[in-house]
Design an enzyme around this catalytic site. Structure first.
Site, PDB file in Angstrom:
ATOM      1  N   LYS A 219       0.857  -1.323   0.000  1.00 36.06           N
ATOM      2  CA  LYS A 219      -0.021  -0.029  -0.004  1.00 36.06           C
ATOM      3  C   LYS A 219       0.970   1.146   0.133  1.00 36.06           C
ATOM      4  CE  LYS A 219      -4.284  -1.975   1.681  1.00 36.06           C
ATOM      5  NZ  LYS A 219      -5.067  -2.355   2.922  1.00 36.06           N
ATOM      6  N   ARG A 249      -3.159  -9.991   5.248  1.00 34.01           N
ATOM      7  CA  ARG A 249      -3.635 -10.108   3.849  1.00 34.01           C
ATOM      8  C   ARG A 249      -2.426  -9.611   3.002  1.00 34.01           C
ATOM      9  NH1 ARG A 249      -5.971  -6.431   0.204  1.00 34.01           N
ATOM     10  NH2 ARG A 249      -7.472  -7.348  -1.160  1.00 34.01           N
TER      11      ARG A 249
HETATM   12  C1  8Y4 Z   1      -1.209  -1.571  -4.048  1.00 32.67           C
HETATM   13  C2  8Y4 Z   1      -1.508  -2.597  -3.208  1.00 32.67           C
HETATM   14  C3  8Y4 Z   1      -2.214  -0.573  -3.970  1.00 32.67           C
HETATM   15  C4  8Y4 Z   1      -2.784  -2.819  -2.643  1.00 32.67           C
HETATM   16  C5  8Y4 Z   1      -3.383  -0.577  -3.450  1.00 32.67           C
HETATM   17  C6  8Y4 Z   1      -3.717  -1.601  -2.482  1.00 32.67           C
HETATM   18  C7  8Y4 Z   1      -7.952  -4.330   2.699  1.00 32.67           C
HETATM   19  C8  8Y4 Z   1      -9.135  -5.312   2.198  1.00 32.67           C
HETATM   20  C9  8Y4 Z   1      -8.043  -4.075   0.471  1.00 32.67           C
HETATM   21  C10 8Y4 Z   1      -7.547  -4.541   3.890  1.00 32.67           C
HETATM   22  C11 8Y4 Z   1      -9.420  -5.897   4.443  1.00 32.67           C
HETATM   23  C12 8Y4 Z   1      -5.649  -2.502  -1.453  1.00 32.67           C
HETATM   24  C13 8Y4 Z   1     -10.366  -5.450   0.122  1.00 32.67           C
HETATM   25  C14 8Y4 Z   1      -6.737  -2.198  -0.858  1.00 32.67           C
HETATM   26  N1  8Y4 Z   1      -7.570  -3.750   1.430  1.00 32.67           N
HETATM   27  N2  8Y4 Z   1      -9.657  -5.873   3.058  1.00 32.67           N
HETATM   28  N3  8Y4 Z   1      -9.248  -4.986   0.950  1.00 32.67           N
HETATM   29  N4  8Y4 Z   1      -8.388  -5.019   4.754  1.00 32.67           N
HETATM   30  N5  8Y4 Z   1     -10.244  -6.438   5.286  1.00 32.67           N
HETATM   31  N6  8Y4 Z   1      -5.113  -1.530  -1.967  1.00 32.67           N
HETATM   32  O1  8Y4 Z   1      -6.731  -3.686   4.557  1.00 32.67           O
HETATM   33  O2  8Y4 Z   1      -4.989  -3.617  -1.260  1.00 32.67           O
HETATM   34  S1  8Y4 Z   1      -8.195  -3.505  -0.951  1.00 32.67           S
END
Ligand code: 8Y4
Length: 274
Positions: A219, A249
């Protein structure tokens, strides 16, 4: 019956592998549109040691366009069904839509992962009827605008209060408390410093006596601190586990499995190699 209670009872940190089935997926560059490709990626993560596969068909990136129930079903349900038919891995569906929750639960998934914490119309009742665990994530605002100006008077207090309210709402709707998992929502309507504080203060959320899930892999707070996203995400994952996270995750499953094996071995003062 959900596989999750048994997995959690093992007491070791669980690895949830991210499987985006969205055409505009950031991390995966839109590679996983196709069911076959998505299923293969899921099975690869199982081989690498994932305990749970989190399948999501709705982009939560700031600025992403909403997805219809039909489009999200078409993306996610075939993948869940195909993985269910050829693996015993625990399956999670990352959705906020009650229609998808219901269909996915009928297809035998093990966890509902809802970034809206069952606050969308109809979600609470559908979730109550499914009888599987639910992850309640905190988010300030909505995905499209949540990073515009995140602000808290009392970050930890407000999130604590949010969890209290959502746990009460769930229990009142007939969801037994032991089906709930809490998630501070790293990156969801929080400044980088907020995100770091929440990981540091994760132990305070153990007061609920519920499993904690943390998703910080790759992130923007991580990428702002270090260029090597894999190493940086692994370090964050280990700190989260040390602070009490039960489920992590991640995008990088084999690497996280290896890192957590070291953590577990040090905890046990004993070589753990499986
Ligand atoms: C690069 C990598 C850029 C990842 C953006 C992202 C969570 C989640 C997401 C979390 C739970 C993401 C669906 C966002 N994050 N569910 N989901 N907890 N429970 N962004 O932190 O990975 S999506």
């Amino acid at each position: 019956m959900s596989r999750l209670p048994n997995l959690l009872a093992s007491g070791r940190p669980l690895i949830m592998g991210v499987l985006n089935v969205t055409p505009d997926s950031f991390s995966d560059g839109g590679k996983f549109l196709n069911t076959d490709v998505a299923v293969n990626r899921a099975l690869q993560m199982v081989e690498e040691g994932a305990d749970i596969i989190d399948v999501g068909g709705e982009s939560t990136r700031p600025g992403a366009t909403p997805v219809s129930v039909q489009a999200e079903s078409d993306r996610v349900l075939p993948v869940l069904e195909a993985v269910r038919s050829c693996s015993e891995v625990a399956l999670s569906c990352d959705t906020s839509k009650p229609e998808i929750m219901q269909a996915a639960a009928e297809g035998g998934i093990d966890l509902i992962n809802d970034i809206f914490a069952l606050q969308q119309e109809g979600a609470l009742q559908v979730a109550a009827d499914c009888n599987i665990p639910i992850c309640l994530m905190h988010m300030q605002g909505k995905p499209r605008t949540m990073q515009e100006n995140p602000f808290y008077k009392n970050l930890v207090g407000e999130i604590f209060h949010f969890f209290k309210d959502r746990v009460s709402a769930c229990v009142a709707a007939g969801i037994s408390r032991d089906r709930l998992i809490l998630d501070i929502g790293f990156g969801f309507g929080k400044s980088p410093d907020d995100n770091l504080r929440l990981i540091n203060r994760l132990p305070e959320f153990s007061e609920f006596g519920l499993p904690l899930l943390v998703g910080l892999s790759r992130k923007s707070t991580i990428s702002r601190i270090a260029e090597d996203l894999l190493s940086a995400s692994l370090a964050g994952a280990l700190v989260a586990v040390e602070r009490g996270a039960s489920i992590i995750r991640v995008h990088d499953v084999s690497e996280t499995v290896a890192a957590i094996r070291i953590w577990r071995s040090i905890q046990a003062e004993k070589v753990i190699d499986e």
